[in-house]
Design an enzyme around this catalytic site. Sequence first.
Site, short mmCIF file in Angstrom:
data_model
loop_
_atom_site.label_atom_id
_atom_site.label_comp_id
_atom_site.label_asym_id
_atom_site.label_seq_id
_atom_site.Cartn_x
_atom_site.Cartn_y
_atom_site.Cartn_z
N HIS A 196 0.83 -1.21 0.00
CA HIS A 196 0.00 0.00 0.00
C HIS A 196 0.86 1.25 0.00
O HIS A 196 0.61 2.18 -0.74
CB HIS A 196 -0.85 0.05 1.27
CG HIS A 196 -1.88 -1.00 1.32
ND1 HIS A 196 -2.15 -1.73 2.44
CD2 HIS A 196 -2.71 -1.46 0.37
CE1 HIS A 196 -3.11 -2.58 2.19
NE2 HIS A 196 -3.47 -2.45 0.94
N ARG A 303 -9.17 -2.11 -17.04
CA ARG A 303 -9.50 -3.06 -15.97
C ARG A 303 -10.93 -2.77 -15.50
O ARG A 303 -11.13 -1.96 -14.60
CB ARG A 303 -8.52 -2.92 -14.81
CG ARG A 303 -7.10 -3.34 -15.14
CD ARG A 303 -6.23 -3.24 -13.89
NE ARG A 303 -4.97 -3.94 -14.03
CZ ARG A 303 -3.80 -3.35 -14.30
NH1 ARG A 303 -3.74 -2.04 -14.43
NH2 ARG A 303 -2.69 -4.07 -14.41
N ARG A 339 -11.15 -5.38 -20.57
CA ARG A 339 -10.94 -6.73 -20.04
C ARG A 339 -12.17 -7.12 -19.22
O ARG A 339 -12.66 -6.34 -18.41
CB ARG A 339 -9.71 -6.77 -19.13
CG ARG A 339 -9.55 -8.14 -18.50
CD ARG A 339 -8.27 -8.27 -17.74
NE ARG A 339 -8.29 -7.51 -16.50
CZ ARG A 339 -7.23 -7.39 -15.71
NH1 ARG A 339 -6.09 -7.96 -16.04
NH2 ARG A 339 -7.31 -6.71 -14.59
N GLU A 438 -1.41 -15.22 -19.13
CA GLU A 438 -0.97 -15.00 -17.75
C GLU A 438 -0.56 -16.31 -17.08
O GLU A 438 0.02 -16.30 -16.01
CB GLU A 438 -2.10 -14.38 -16.93
CG GLU A 438 -2.54 -13.03 -17.43
CD GLU A 438 -3.70 -12.46 -16.63
OE1 GLU A 438 -3.46 -11.55 -15.82
OE2 GLU A 438 -4.84 -12.93 -16.82
N ASN A 461 2.60 -9.57 -15.19
CA ASN A 461 2.56 -9.55 -13.72
C ASN A 461 2.18 -10.94 -13.21
O ASN A 461 2.87 -11.53 -12.38
CB ASN A 461 1.53 -8.55 -13.21
CG ASN A 461 1.75 -7.16 -13.74
OD1 ASN A 461 2.83 -6.85 -14.23
ND2 ASN A 461 0.74 -6.32 -13.67
N ASP A 462 1.07 -11.44 -13.73
CA ASP A 462 0.65 -12.77 -13.29
C ASP A 462 1.50 -13.86 -13.92
O ASP A 462 1.84 -14.84 -13.26
CB ASP A 462 -0.83 -13.00 -13.61
CG ASP A 462 -1.72 -12.46 -12.51
OD1 ASP A 462 -1.38 -12.69 -11.33
OD2 ASP A 462 -2.71 -11.78 -12.80
N ARG A 472 4.97 -11.72 -5.64
CA ARG A 472 5.83 -10.54 -5.66
C ARG A 472 5.72 -9.70 -4.39
O ARG A 472 6.57 -8.89 -4.09
CB ARG A 472 5.46 -9.64 -6.84
CG ARG A 472 5.98 -10.17 -8.12
CD ARG A 472 5.76 -9.16 -9.20
NE ARG A 472 4.38 -8.68 -9.21
CZ ARG A 472 4.00 -7.52 -9.71
NH1 ARG A 472 4.89 -6.71 -10.18
NH2 ARG A 472 2.73 -7.18 -9.73
N CYS A 509 0.88 -6.27 -21.54
CA CYS A 509 0.18 -5.27 -20.72
C CYS A 509 0.56 -5.38 -19.25
O CYS A 509 -0.07 -4.75 -18.41
CB CYS A 509 -1.33 -5.37 -20.91
SG CYS A 509 -2.01 -6.93 -20.34
C1 PEP Z 1 -1.03 -8.93 -15.47
O1 PEP Z 1 -1.29 -9.90 -14.75
O2 PEP Z 1 0.08 -8.73 -16.00
C2 PEP Z 1 -2.08 -7.91 -15.72
C3 PEP Z 1 -1.86 -6.91 -16.56
O3 PEP Z 1 -3.25 -8.01 -15.02
P1 PEP Z 1 -3.44 -7.45 -13.53
O4 PEP Z 1 -2.20 -6.67 -13.17
O5 PEP Z 1 -4.66 -6.60 -13.56
O6 PEP Z 1 -3.61 -8.71 -12.76
MG MG Z 2 -3.32 -10.33 -14.17
#
Ligand code: PEP
Ligand code: MG
Length: 585
Positions: A196, A303, A339, A438, A461-462, A472, A509
């Site tokens: 946060h 999102r 999405r 992902e 990210n995922d 992470r 993304c």
């Molecule tokens: C991701 O997982 O890379 C992604 C863009 O989705 P989010 O960050 O919303 O999970």
């Molecule tokens: Mg994701």
Amino acid sequence: MNFSSSDNRVQGIGVAPGVAWGPLVLLPGKIHSVPRRALSQGALDGEVTRFRGALEEAEREFRQQTIEFGGDLDEAERRIFDTHLHLYQDDVFREAIEKRIQDGKINAEAAILDEIQHLTGVLQGMDSLFRERQADIRDVGQRINRILLNQAQASLIGGTEPFILYARELLPSDTLTVDRTRLLGIVTELGGAASHVAILARAFDIPAVSGIRDLESRVRPGFTIAVDGTHGQVWLEPTAEQTDELEQARSRHLQERERWNVRASARARAEDEAGIRVLLNIENFEALRPEVLASIDGIGLYRTEFLFMGRDLFPSEEEQFEFYRGVVERIGDREVTFRIIDVGGDKPLSYLSIPKELNPSLGWRGIRLTFEWPDLLIPQLRALLRASRFGKVKIMLPMITTVEELRQAKELLSQLRDDLIKQGEDIPGLPPLGVMIEVPAAAMASEDLAAEADFLSIGTNDLGQYFFAVDRNNLQVARLYQPLHPAMLRLLKNVIDAADRQNTEVSVCGEMAGEAFPVLALMGLGLRRFSMSPSHVPEARWIMEMFQPDEAAALVNHLLDLKTEAEVRSLLQQAVQERSEASQS
Ligand code: PEP
Ligand code: MG
């Protein structure tokens, strides 16, 4: 203690860039201990009533503060505060505390403390993806106990002097009681790059360092503290010489940012020539600055889950249609990739009760959940189909694992279009339907997915989290999350090449798509579509202007055979440094 004994510099983790210094203020008002009293049977009902009163008062106070700060809250904060509201209203949470009062014959404060410790302990043991959720629970518990103990809420609002704030842990709602206009920098013990404190500090452009232990024992309020959020360092009472160096670092940071802002305001010619597309990841269209909006090629990731948060019921099909239509009309002839709502895992939705899972991030989330929740999925798809008449709508599916899931979504979309047409709606054609990559299995099946999808978008990210088996947010293992690791680059190459062979559009993304070194690596892997958060646009464009795609490709050729992320980073860093020095001379 992580102080170096020989000097006054402390190494922590940089969580928001920039340099600042000023007098230290310790965050007041934390309750460090609560009284524990045994109660007689006859007093228990009264104690439960006292607890309920405090719970209601805590929710009222929290709502009031968020309203007062309403204009200043961004999407990231709203997402955090939605979790809090959910807790204040959660019957299971309330009943668990009442049971502790009744069964343990103890006072409310002690019952709350016990329940908070229990919940955070369970989360710790279950899945560390919930580390940040623990802060929310402690935050809510602190507020109710403060009200029970009749303590005034300490506030850092008012006064005129700017300051550096230190807190062992900055809980989300603490930001409601701190005057941001005077806040120069933040130092905390707890909280990683995805915490946060990091989200809020970056949103407000305040340098922040975490991982600093025992600061209270070394300094007193009023001491001068310097924070270098770029390098994760903190200085205690910096010397005149160090202040000069800090001043230089600060002006370098500000100049760099200024250069980026200037670049972001104009669409870069170089990008067009190279066929590069810069798209945005957004959650709230209204929060976009007009100059940023004017400079990009479209929205690569909207999102939509944020449309569903901070309320008590699903938005209706009509409400969603008006909203999506408003976005596409304002973006004109550029594309918007919506999405499908991605909840579950670490993204709760207060009115959607998801059964407790041992491994939520491996569980019922994303498309796995929405397929089984037609009340959620069908109105959203219908609203998007209807909005597609007004602009370039694309629809993207999160957390796809198999080709069958894509087929199921395709069939549903086409069925819904037929229904709408029968009902007299004018739906021009099926909007492009794409999948997010992902899940590592989807990355390895990307050629099959690319053959049947209209586009792929890699959510690094995922994908990184599942590929490295690393949460992470868990500082214990965060070092193993290595987006530039040669193995990750090979995986990404596999997806980009597969999409190219199938002539299917592919973008990235995840956060990688906007950070300097990863942008260079991705360009070299053949990627041309980059979707990033607005704050990353200048940084990404800086790289895109400096390197032609074929130069990046030549560089990346060497990277794929390396063995470690450190080697990859150092090569990329060297290339960027040489190029930026050459362009300045
Ligand atoms: C991701 O997982 O890379 C992604 C863009 O989705 P989010 O960050 O919303 O999970
Ligand atoms: Mg994701």
